[in-house]
Enzyme design. Structure first.
Site, PDB file in Angstrom:
ATOM      1  N   VAL A  16       3.812 -20.854   0.313  1.00 31.94           N
ATOM      2  CA  VAL A  16       5.239 -20.759  -0.048  1.00 31.94           C
ATOM      3  C   VAL A  16       5.947 -22.050   0.359  1.00 31.94           C
ATOM      4  O   VAL A  16       6.696 -22.648  -0.438  1.00 31.94           O
ATOM      5  CB  VAL A  16       5.902 -19.531   0.642  1.00 31.94           C
ATOM      6  CG1 VAL A  16       7.425 -19.619   0.565  1.00 31.94           C
ATOM      7  CG2 VAL A  16       5.405 -18.229   0.022  1.00 31.94           C
ATOM      8  N   GLY A  37     -23.837   1.780   5.261  1.00 27.84           N
ATOM      9  CA  GLY A  37     -24.833   2.845   5.139  1.00 27.84           C
ATOM     10  C   GLY A  37     -24.464   4.134   5.864  1.00 27.84           C
ATOM     11  O   GLY A  37     -25.306   4.745   6.535  1.00 27.84           O
ATOM     12  N   ALA A  38     -23.226   4.589   5.698  1.00 25.23           N
ATOM     13  CA  ALA A  38     -22.796   5.809   6.402  1.00 25.23           C
ATOM     14  C   ALA A  38     -23.370   7.074   5.760  1.00 25.23           C
ATOM     15  O   ALA A  38     -23.549   7.130   4.542  1.00 25.23           O
ATOM     16  CB  ALA A  38     -21.267   5.872   6.389  1.00 25.23           C
ATOM     17  N   ASP A  49      -4.702  -2.577   4.766  1.00 21.47           N
ATOM     18  CA  ASP A  49      -5.115  -1.267   4.228  1.00 21.47           C
ATOM     19  C   ASP A  49      -5.358  -1.239   2.712  1.00 21.47           C
ATOM     20  O   ASP A  49      -5.869  -0.258   2.198  1.00 21.47           O
ATOM     21  CB  ASP A  49      -4.050  -0.205   4.545  1.00 21.47           C
ATOM     22  CG  ASP A  49      -3.979   0.104   6.017  1.00 21.47           C
ATOM     23  OD1 ASP A  49      -4.952  -0.202   6.728  1.00 21.47           O
ATOM     24  OD2 ASP A  49      -2.950   0.652   6.465  1.00 21.47           O
ATOM     25  N   GLY A  61       2.960  -4.505   9.479  1.00 21.67           N
ATOM     26  CA  GLY A  61       1.776  -4.877  10.262  1.00 21.67           C
ATOM     27  C   GLY A  61       1.289  -6.264   9.873  1.00 21.67           C
ATOM     28  O   GLY A  61       1.332  -6.637   8.709  1.00 21.67           O
ATOM     29  N   ARG A 117       9.048  -4.377  13.067  1.00 18.68           N
ATOM     30  CA  ARG A 117       9.536  -3.222  12.293  1.00 18.68           C
ATOM     31  C   ARG A 117      10.962  -3.001  12.793  1.00 18.68           C
ATOM     32  O   ARG A 117      11.167  -2.693  13.956  1.00 18.68           O
ATOM     33  CB  ARG A 117       8.653  -1.999  12.553  1.00 18.68           C
ATOM     34  CG  ARG A 117       7.193  -2.250  12.137  1.00 18.68           C
ATOM     35  CD  ARG A 117       6.350  -0.999  12.254  1.00 18.68           C
ATOM     36  NE  ARG A 117       4.933  -1.290  12.243  1.00 18.68           N
ATOM     37  CZ  ARG A 117       4.170  -1.368  11.140  1.00 18.68           C
ATOM     38  NH1 ARG A 117       4.698  -1.147   9.957  1.00 18.68           N
ATOM     39  NH2 ARG A 117       2.897  -1.631  11.233  1.00 18.68           N
ATOM     40  N   ARG A 166      -4.081   4.582   7.218  1.00 19.56           N
ATOM     41  CA  ARG A 166      -3.267   5.769   7.505  1.00 19.56           C
ATOM     42  C   ARG A 166      -3.194   6.696   6.311  1.00 19.56           C
ATOM     43  O   ARG A 166      -3.376   7.902   6.429  1.00 19.56           O
ATOM     44  CB  ARG A 166      -1.842   5.356   7.903  1.00 19.56           C
ATOM     45  CG  ARG A 166      -1.656   5.166   9.375  1.00 19.56           C
ATOM     46  CD  ARG A 166      -0.312   4.573   9.654  1.00 19.56           C
ATOM     47  NE  ARG A 166      -0.175   3.289   8.947  1.00 19.56           N
ATOM     48  CZ  ARG A 166       0.944   2.594   8.850  1.00 19.56           C
ATOM     49  NH1 ARG A 166       2.036   3.031   9.380  1.00 19.56           N
ATOM     50  NH2 ARG A 166       0.962   1.446   8.193  1.00 19.56           N
ATOM     51  N   ASP A 184       4.448  -1.767   1.565  1.00 16.35           N
ATOM     52  CA  ASP A 184       5.407  -0.986   0.764  1.00 16.35           C
ATOM     53  C   ASP A 184       6.769  -0.851   1.427  1.00 16.35           C
ATOM     54  O   ASP A 184       7.806  -0.953   0.761  1.00 16.35           O
ATOM     55  CB  ASP A 184       4.855   0.437   0.579  1.00 16.35           C
ATOM     56  CG  ASP A 184       4.097   0.562  -0.729  1.00 16.35           C
ATOM     57  OD1 ASP A 184       4.348  -0.242  -1.641  1.00 16.35           O
ATOM     58  OD2 ASP A 184       3.264   1.485  -0.820  1.00 16.35           O
ATOM     59  N   MET A 215      -9.243   1.768  10.337  1.00 17.66           N
ATOM     60  CA  MET A 215      -7.834   1.835   9.915  1.00 17.66           C
ATOM     61  C   MET A 215      -7.679   2.342   8.486  1.00 17.66           C
ATOM     62  O   MET A 215      -8.607   2.263   7.672  1.00 17.66           O
ATOM     63  CB  MET A 215      -7.169   0.492  10.095  1.00 17.66           C
ATOM     64  CG  MET A 215      -6.702   0.308  11.527  1.00 17.66           C
ATOM     65  SD  MET A 215      -5.550  -1.035  11.737  1.00 17.66           S
ATOM     66  CE  MET A 215      -5.189  -0.853  13.493  1.00 17.66           C
ATOM     67  N   ASP A 222      -3.253  -0.628   0.509  1.00 12.59           N
ATOM     68  CA  ASP A 222      -2.621   0.616   0.060  1.00 12.59           C
ATOM     69  C   ASP A 222      -1.326   0.384  -0.732  1.00 12.59           C
ATOM     70  O   ASP A 222      -0.457   1.246  -0.763  1.00 12.59           O
ATOM     71  CB  ASP A 222      -2.347   1.535   1.269  1.00 12.59           C
ATOM     72  CG  ASP A 222      -1.414   0.899   2.279  1.00 12.59           C
ATOM     73  OD1 ASP A 222      -1.070  -0.294   2.140  1.00 12.59           O
ATOM     74  OD2 ASP A 222      -1.011   1.599   3.230  1.00 12.59           O
ATOM     75  N   ARG A 265     -29.130   8.089  17.965  1.00 13.10           N
ATOM     76  CA  ARG A 265     -27.830   8.745  18.119  1.00 13.10           C
ATOM     77  C   ARG A 265     -27.096   8.844  16.798  1.00 13.10           C
ATOM     78  O   ARG A 265     -27.436   8.189  15.819  1.00 13.10           O
ATOM     79  CB  ARG A 265     -26.941   7.890  19.022  1.00 13.10           C
ATOM     80  CG  ARG A 265     -27.097   8.178  20.474  1.00 13.10           C
ATOM     81  CD  ARG A 265     -26.046   7.360  21.234  1.00 13.10           C
ATOM     82  NE  ARG A 265     -26.384   7.326  22.644  1.00 13.10           N
ATOM     83  CZ  ARG A 265     -26.160   6.291  23.439  1.00 13.10           C
ATOM     84  NH1 ARG A 265     -25.601   5.204  22.968  1.00 13.10           N
ATOM     85  NH2 ARG A 265     -26.485   6.354  24.694  1.00 13.10           N
ATOM     86  N   THR A 308      -1.219  -6.518   3.744  1.00  9.87           N
ATOM     87  CA  THR A 308      -1.542  -5.416   4.654  1.00  9.87           C
ATOM     88  C   THR A 308      -3.052  -5.200   4.585  1.00  9.87           C
ATOM     89  O   THR A 308      -3.626  -5.290   3.498  1.00  9.87           O
ATOM     90  CB  THR A 308      -0.780  -4.113   4.294  1.00  9.87           C
ATOM     91  OG1 THR A 308      -1.370  -3.017   5.002  1.00  9.87           O
ATOM     92  CG2 THR A 308      -0.835  -3.781   2.820  1.00  9.87           C
TER      93      THR A 308
HETATM   94  P1  ATP Z   1       2.301  -1.892   6.713  1.00 11.10           P
HETATM   95  O1  ATP Z   1       1.656  -1.366   5.460  1.00 11.10           O
HETATM   96  O2  ATP Z   1       1.524  -2.964   7.363  1.00 11.10           O
HETATM   97  O3  ATP Z   1       2.729  -0.816   7.645  1.00 11.10           O
HETATM   98  P2  ATP Z   1       5.008  -2.069   5.746  1.00 11.10           P
HETATM   99  O4  ATP Z   1       5.764  -3.168   5.135  1.00 11.10           O
HETATM  100  O5  ATP Z   1       4.784  -0.844   4.904  1.00 11.10           O
HETATM  101  O6  ATP Z   1       3.627  -2.679   6.248  1.00 11.10           O
HETATM  102  P3  ATP Z   1       6.932  -0.747   7.442  1.00 11.10           P
HETATM  103  O7  ATP Z   1       6.980  -0.608   8.931  1.00 11.10           O
HETATM  104  O8  ATP Z   1       6.915   0.486   6.635  1.00 11.10           O
HETATM  105  O9  ATP Z   1       5.677  -1.679   7.137  1.00 11.10           O
HETATM  106  O10 ATP Z   1       8.185  -1.615   6.960  1.00 11.10           O
HETATM  107  C1  ATP Z   1       8.547  -2.839   7.573  1.00 11.10           C
HETATM  108  C2  ATP Z   1      10.053  -2.934   7.700  1.00 11.10           C
HETATM  109  O11 ATP Z   1      10.653  -2.822   6.393  1.00 11.10           O
HETATM  110  C3  ATP Z   1      10.699  -1.805   8.499  1.00 11.10           C
HETATM  111  O12 ATP Z   1      10.753  -2.053   9.861  1.00 11.10           O
HETATM  112  C4  ATP Z   1      12.101  -1.721   7.912  1.00 11.10           C
HETATM  113  O13 ATP Z   1      12.948  -2.657   8.530  1.00 11.10           O
HETATM  114  C5  ATP Z   1      11.881  -2.098   6.471  1.00 11.10           C
HETATM  115  N1  ATP Z   1      11.799  -0.863   5.680  1.00 11.10           N
HETATM  116  C6  ATP Z   1      10.797   0.028   5.657  1.00 11.10           C
HETATM  117  N2  ATP Z   1      11.065   1.055   4.826  1.00 11.10           N
HETATM  118  C7  ATP Z   1      12.273   0.793   4.291  1.00 11.10           C
HETATM  119  C8  ATP Z   1      13.110   1.476   3.343  1.00 11.10           C
HETATM  120  N3  ATP Z   1      12.751   2.634   2.780  1.00 11.10           N
HETATM  121  N4  ATP Z   1      14.286   0.913   3.034  1.00 11.10           N
HETATM  122  C9  ATP Z   1      14.671  -0.252   3.598  1.00 11.10           C
HETATM  123  N5  ATP Z   1      13.924  -0.946   4.495  1.00 11.10           N
HETATM  124  C10 ATP Z   1      12.737  -0.433   4.837  1.00 11.10           C
END
Ligand code: ATP
Length: 323
Positions: free
Chosen positions: A26, A188-189, A130, A14, A75, A174, A106, A172, A132, A165, A128
């Protein structure tokens, strides 16, 4: 380790505000250190397709203030297969890529780790909204997303108060309720429902609302994290049980966009520069992280095995402040 001359950078998963600051850092830190820097468009998809071009100091001009990612993101299903990984490695060889910097979540780091096992030098930068990613206290985009949510909460509170109300707002997150808990406190929820915690709708939502009404509250806010979902059903239930008019709002993708805040621009810049620094120092297969307010780098396998739990103190605080 073989001398690194050419590095490549991509954004994956994302999009998140502040990714551009990281790409810019970079590219400019890379060139400053005498490296050739390539930009890969559309994440791993672009690596497979050779959608790659050399970046210059100027190709990252005028992007620090922009949301999204100029490199675009994707993705890729194909990448996450043994054939896809082999293809990625052979495309990297064609372009002479000695090291790859991956800005994403991740999932993207798992992909990077797979590439590292096939011999590619990789560095991950947490990006990201999130927050997370377990190994780091901060991920690029989190602050901007929270400010966007808070702005929406403030607007919803105005109308909620005027009409007496209840508002149920889905934000967001997940698998992680970081946005929900912090925005719940800042906005203030009365109740915050997180994916990390089981909830009982009567005990955790209806009772705080009814007790609040008895103490003289004029409007009510329930924050529900995306991973729990069901904002519309929760709103319906609240209205049935309390007879308070209740509206659900699902914020959705608005939370991903917008000009990055100063925090995201500075964090993106620091993470990006540290990623290049690692490669210059001969380090490989690291994830850049913020830990205890310091920028550090962690072995990618170790980083992916870490766990991070929601801050129970924040949850407890939100309950006290909702009185
Ligand atoms: P977000 O937290 O925003 O969703 P993310 O990096 O976790 O970001 P993913 O859709 O899980 O988003 O992963 C992005 C891309 O990384 C995937 O489309 C895939 O190509 C690759 N990928 C994800 N999981 C794996 C995995 N276990 N092994 C190899 N490649 C992966």
């Amino acid at each position: 380790m073989k001398q690194i001359n050419t590095i490549a950078v991509l954004t994956s998963g994302g999009d998140a505000p502040g990714m551009n600051a990281a790409v810019r850092a970079v590219v400019r830190t890379g060139i400053y250190n005498g490296l050739k820097v390539l930009g890969i468009y559309k994440g791993y998809e672009g690596l497979l397709n050779g959608d790659i071009e050399e970046m210059t100091l100027r190709s990252v001009g005028d992007i620090i203030q922009r949301g999204g990612t100029i490199l675009q993101t994707a993705r890729s299903k194909e990448f996450n297969t043994p054939q896809g990984l082999e293809k990625a490695i052979s495309m990297a060889k064609v372009f002479g890529i000695d090291a790859l910097i991956v800005i994403g979540g991740d999932g993207s780091f798992r992909g990077a780790k797979d590439l590292s096992q096939l011999g590619m030098n990789v560095i991950g930068i947490p990006g990201t909204i999130d927050n997370d990613i377990s190994c780091t206290d901060y991920t690029i985009g989190y602050d901007t997303a929270m400010n966007t949510v808070l702005d929406a909460i403030d607007k919803i509170r105005d109308t909620s108060y005027s009409h007496e109300r209840c508002s149920v707002l889905e934000v967001m997150g997940r698998n992680a309720g970081w946005i929900a808990v912090n925005c719940g406190i800042a906005g203030g929820a009365e109740a915050i429902i997180l994916p990390e915690k089981e909830f009982d709708i009567d005990k955790d939502i209806i009772i705080p609302i009814v007790e609040g009404r008895n103490r003289g509250k004029k409007h009510y806010l329930v924050i529900v994290a995306e991973g729990v979902g069901g904002a519309v059903e929760i709103a319906k239930y609240i209205e049935e049980k309390t007879e308070i008019t209740t509206r659900a709002t699902i914020l959705g993708y608005i939370q991903r966009g917008g000009s990055p805040t100063i925090t995201d621009r500075v964090m993106g810049s620091r993470f990006g520069a540290r990623a290049v620094q690692c490669l210059v120092e001969g380090k490989k297969n690291r994830v850049i992280a913020l830990r205890d307010n310091k920028i550090v780098d962690i072995d990618i396998t170790e980083a992916l095995n870490m766990t991070k739990t929601i801050d129970n103190e924040l949850i407890a605080l939100s309950k006290i402040l909702a009185l």
